[in-house]
Design a protein around this motif. Structure first.
Motif, mmCIF file in Angstrom:
data_model
loop_
_atom_site.group_PDB
_atom_site.id
_atom_site.type_symbol
_atom_site.label_atom_id
_atom_site.label_comp_id
_atom_site.label_asym_id
_atom_site.label_seq_id
_atom_site.Cartn_x
_atom_site.Cartn_y
_atom_site.Cartn_z
ATOM 1 N N LEU A 63 -3.754 -5.886 3.402
ATOM 2 C CA LEU A 63 -4.444 -4.939 2.522
ATOM 3 C C LEU A 63 -5.895 -4.821 2.974
ATOM 4 O O LEU A 63 -6.394 -5.656 3.727
ATOM 5 C CB LEU A 63 -4.406 -5.428 1.080
ATOM 6 N N SER A 64 -6.571 -3.799 2.496
ATOM 7 C CA SER A 64 -7.985 -3.668 2.823
ATOM 8 C C SER A 64 -8.795 -4.629 1.958
ATOM 9 O O SER A 64 -8.361 -5.026 0.878
ATOM 10 C CB SER A 64 -8.447 -2.233 2.575
ATOM 11 N N ASN A 82 0.869 -1.175 0.000
ATOM 12 C CA ASN A 82 0.000 0.000 0.000
ATOM 13 C C ASN A 82 0.911 1.230 0.000
ATOM 14 O O ASN A 82 2.123 1.103 0.143
ATOM 15 C CB ASN A 82 -0.964 -0.035 1.179
ATOM 16 N N PRO A 83 0.357 2.425 -0.195
ATOM 17 C CA PRO A 83 1.225 3.602 -0.303
ATOM 18 C C PRO A 83 2.210 3.735 0.854
ATOM 19 O O PRO A 83 3.386 3.989 0.637
ATOM 20 C CB PRO A 83 0.224 4.752 -0.312
ATOM 21 N N GLU A 84 1.734 3.523 2.049
ATOM 22 C CA GLU A 84 2.609 3.683 3.213
ATOM 23 C C GLU A 84 3.779 2.708 3.177
ATOM 24 O O GLU A 84 4.925 3.085 3.369
ATOM 25 C CB GLU A 84 1.769 3.458 4.480
ATOM 26 N N ARG A 85 3.471 1.434 2.921
ATOM 27 C CA ARG A 85 4.538 0.447 2.882
ATOM 28 C C ARG A 85 5.451 0.656 1.686
ATOM 29 O O ARG A 85 6.646 0.399 1.746
ATOM 30 C CB ARG A 85 3.947 -0.966 2.865
ATOM 31 N N ASN A 140 0.811 -6.972 -5.681
ATOM 32 C CA ASN A 140 -0.388 -7.390 -4.966
ATOM 33 C C ASN A 140 -1.178 -8.440 -5.741
ATOM 34 O O ASN A 140 -1.746 -9.358 -5.152
ATOM 35 C CB ASN A 140 -1.271 -6.177 -4.671
ATOM 36 N N ALA A 150 -9.278 -3.262 -1.467
ATOM 37 C CA ALA A 150 -8.161 -3.430 -2.400
ATOM 38 C C ALA A 150 -8.172 -4.833 -2.978
ATOM 39 O O ALA A 150 -8.019 -5.032 -4.196
ATOM 40 C CB ALA A 150 -6.840 -3.155 -1.683
ATOM 41 N N ALA A 155 3.433 -1.889 -7.458
ATOM 42 C CA ALA A 155 2.712 -2.286 -6.259
ATOM 43 C C ALA A 155 1.504 -3.146 -6.654
ATOM 44 O O ALA A 155 1.233 -4.179 -6.059
ATOM 45 C CB ALA A 155 2.265 -1.058 -5.488
ATOM 46 N N ARG A 156 0.806 -2.698 -7.700
ATOM 47 C CA ARG A 156 -0.350 -3.460 -8.140
ATOM 48 C C ARG A 156 0.048 -4.856 -8.603
ATOM 49 O O ARG A 156 -0.597 -5.846 -8.261
ATOM 50 C CB ARG A 156 -1.038 -2.699 -9.274
#
Lengths: 391, 391
Positions: free
Chosen positions: B45-46, A12-15, B20, B49, B16-17
């Motif tokens: 992750l949420s 995620n953005p933070e990580r 994930n 997401a 990042a995508r």
DNA sequence: AGCGTTAACTCAACTTTCTTGAGTGTTCAA
DNA sequence: TTGAACACTCAAGAAAGTTGAGTTAACGCT
């Protein structure tokens, strides 16, 4: 029935930011001083992103500006370097009779180092001693606890209940509960626990002969003999944290199979010399025996070199490292002697003409190696990108 | 002078995508069928997401809905599974006399497998044969090239110029240039090159007894004996890609030191039986000799088990794996016999009471193991998050 | 049988972080 | 002297994540 999912971090953005920060720190540390554009090229990030990250890191006090370098055409490069007092790491080595502690700054320079005898090897005594040493180290070095990034702890392995327990040099009472968690709770810091060989390997990688190496092995002369394995920049721990227990494998000495540790270790040389009536308790004794060309010591060295040659063959062929480093509680002159006498196996994947590093090198030796290595564990963590770390 | 920066990927939104996505695929593959909330918890992750990612993957045809499961209270879980025909991997095993090829779907099921004899072992002959086999495999399986995710190639190691070159079973002409690049250019696909033991290990991890294991060792009976090491879910390759060359280390058999490979390999059993006038060329011959309790074969098996016990001690103490798997070009009955007769070293970090896996297990054996493993390399890549991968 | 609790999932608004492209300043070379 | 090369900055835009409110379905207690 339902197999559980192994936790692994998504991005995620933070990580992502944290990952990139560590990437930038690592790049700067690796070459000492770099500019933003170069980091951007190496990381696949935009220069803008790197600029933003660096300005963050400057704000956090982890970096300093390090002059400009004019490299050919174009605007001169504004270089950055790690700020030594940007953070500190505490290293601890726990032995049955004493606790060694060291405080190390962000670039790896030791600020102070100390040996504290233990009244007994009990768990609570150890925890109290380490706590007290940490507190006094902070005061003596005039460092706030907030500047401490974590503590590395070196403890004798193997961890857990294995076929090797019940042997010498164990500490009682640590088989229940996770030592890392216990220390983390006591010290109220992030804690990393490793055995001496692994820690020594990281010390060597941070500031020693293994600087910049990502794949190497470290043979640590301690009470016994330990193997620290670094693969792809990470310590190879094994499924249960006990990888590198090389001391008990069989090697050939004068045609006989013996346990490696019985031929090459501090206990081994002490026992060997004791049989000849020589009482050796410290490194100085060994050095003076060596400088007087003591025959028994030379015989032992010869056998140790033989044993090491077998071990080297195994290590090289199984790990294919860039180099194998020798270090630990053994005087430099003896290590150098052993290295000079160790036959480099011909039938080895490491016997390649295009090598850049010697097959066998001497690392930092001495009593504090593992302790500094403990601190190096913390630094390593600070300089290692986090996403996709599996544990 | 200026030490170059090792490229390591920074995290940007796109990467990042991708990271994930692979994380989600891996989680789904790992348990067969899962819901979104569970993946979210495991990945940090949420759920939102994960939902978005899954809807992407559905759109790409990599996933299918897999019914609902009502687990206790709350809304029943909509589960997802890997869509078998969501992608295919091509596996190739190159031997001096033949090329083995296999096409495998996204869940690892072989779609077709084939052996193609080679006119000669020349580089161009091999490249042409592999190309032709790939083309015909696509036609036969009615798969478009776009559905192919890559090719895995198994070639005899060690790679590069080492102390072990000049030995049997080498392929001429591959020491110049990177084999992976050559194949990638020829096939116009992502290519992964490994030795037989590493590939077999990945096959076992994808669909065999090592499913879900992240730390194990695989002893591969081939021409010689190879060791595939999986650490933290990744193949341990070593600095120059030659880790696991276990065949040439010394072990004890009947008190004598011999090269491991000379006691346990296909060549070894053939040579041993040939000395007794028995000509064994294939696995069937071995099986019939075994079922008739041939004395010479039993003697060989006994020695192989002895040698293996030494090797096991080394592997266990150096890697601390979850288990050690035996497989490759050796009949199951013989592997089972060897496993039953191999003394499990007592002085080993693996000798722990809380084990969940046996110390020694039999993996998939047979001629196609490594070929399917080659294809597994591609699948592994597809299911492995990419950020922070160093090479 | 009714109703509150639990839990998975969706929608829409918001936040973080990265990228892009234009612009600035310095250096080297033609 | 001029232009190309290069490092870096600024401001706008884009991608992907998070948050919090809302919906739906199953369980279990009364």
């Amino acid at each position: 029935m339902v197999s559980t999912l192994k936790p692994q971090l998504g991005a995620n953005p933070e990580r992502a930011r944290s990952h990139n920060k560590q990437l930038v720190l690592r790049a700067i540390r690796h070459v000492g001083a770099v500019g933003r554009a170069e980091i951007a090229r190496a990381s696949g990030l935009s220069t803008q992103a790197v600029s933003n990250i660096i300005s963050d890191l400057l704000g956090e006090g982890l970096l300093i500006e390090q002059g400009v370098r004019s490299a050919g055409r174009g605007l001169p490069v504004q270089q950055y370097a790690i700020k030594p007092d940007g953070g500190y790491a505490f290293g601890v080595e726990v032995r049955p009779t004493a606790v060694f502690t060291a405080l190390v700054d962000l670039v790896g320079t030791p600020v102070l180092a100390r040996r504290t005898p233990l009244r007994n090897a009990g768990k609570s005594t150890i925890l109290e001693t380490v706590s007290a040493q940490l507190a006094s180290a902070l005061i003596e070095a005039r460092i706030s606890k907030g500047a401490l990034m974590g503590a590395g702890i070196v403890m004798p392995g193997p961890f857990g209940d294995t076929g090797l327990t019940g042997t010498e040099s164990e500490l009682p009472g640590w088989n229940t509960g996770d030592p890392a968690e216990i220390f983390a709770n006591t010290l109220n810091l992030p804690v990393f626990v490793e055995n001496d060989a692994n820690a020594a390997a990281m010390a060597e990688r941070m500031n020693g002969v293994a600087r910049g190496l990502d794949d190497f092995a470290y043979l640590y002369f301690g009470q016994g003999l330990g193997l620290g394995l670094v693969q792809n920049g990470q310590i190879l721990q094994g499924a249960f944290g006990n990888a590198g227990e090389i001391g008990h494998i069989q090697v050939l000495v004068d045609g006989h199979a013996v346990e490696l540790e019985s031929a090459t270790s501090r206990l081994s040389v002490q026992a060997c010399l004791a049989r000849e009536g020589l009482d050796v308790t410290n490194m100085e004794d060994l050095i003076s025996l060596y400088s007087s060309a003591n025959r028994h010591l030379l015989v032992w060295l010869d056998k140790a070199a033989q044993a090491l040659s077998s071990a080297l063959s195994i290590i090289e062929n199984l790990f294919d490292p860039q180099t194998v480093i020798l270090g630990g509680a053994m005087p430099d002159v003896l290590l150098d002697h052993i290295i000079a006498r160790t036959a480099l196996p011909e039938r080895s994947v490491s016997n390649r003409p295009d090598r850049v590093h010697p097959r066998l090198m001497r690392g930092t030796s001495g009593r504090m190696t593992a302790t500094l290595g403990a601190a190096a564990l913390v630094l390593h963590q600070a300089f290692t990108p986090t996403i996709a770390e599996a544990r």
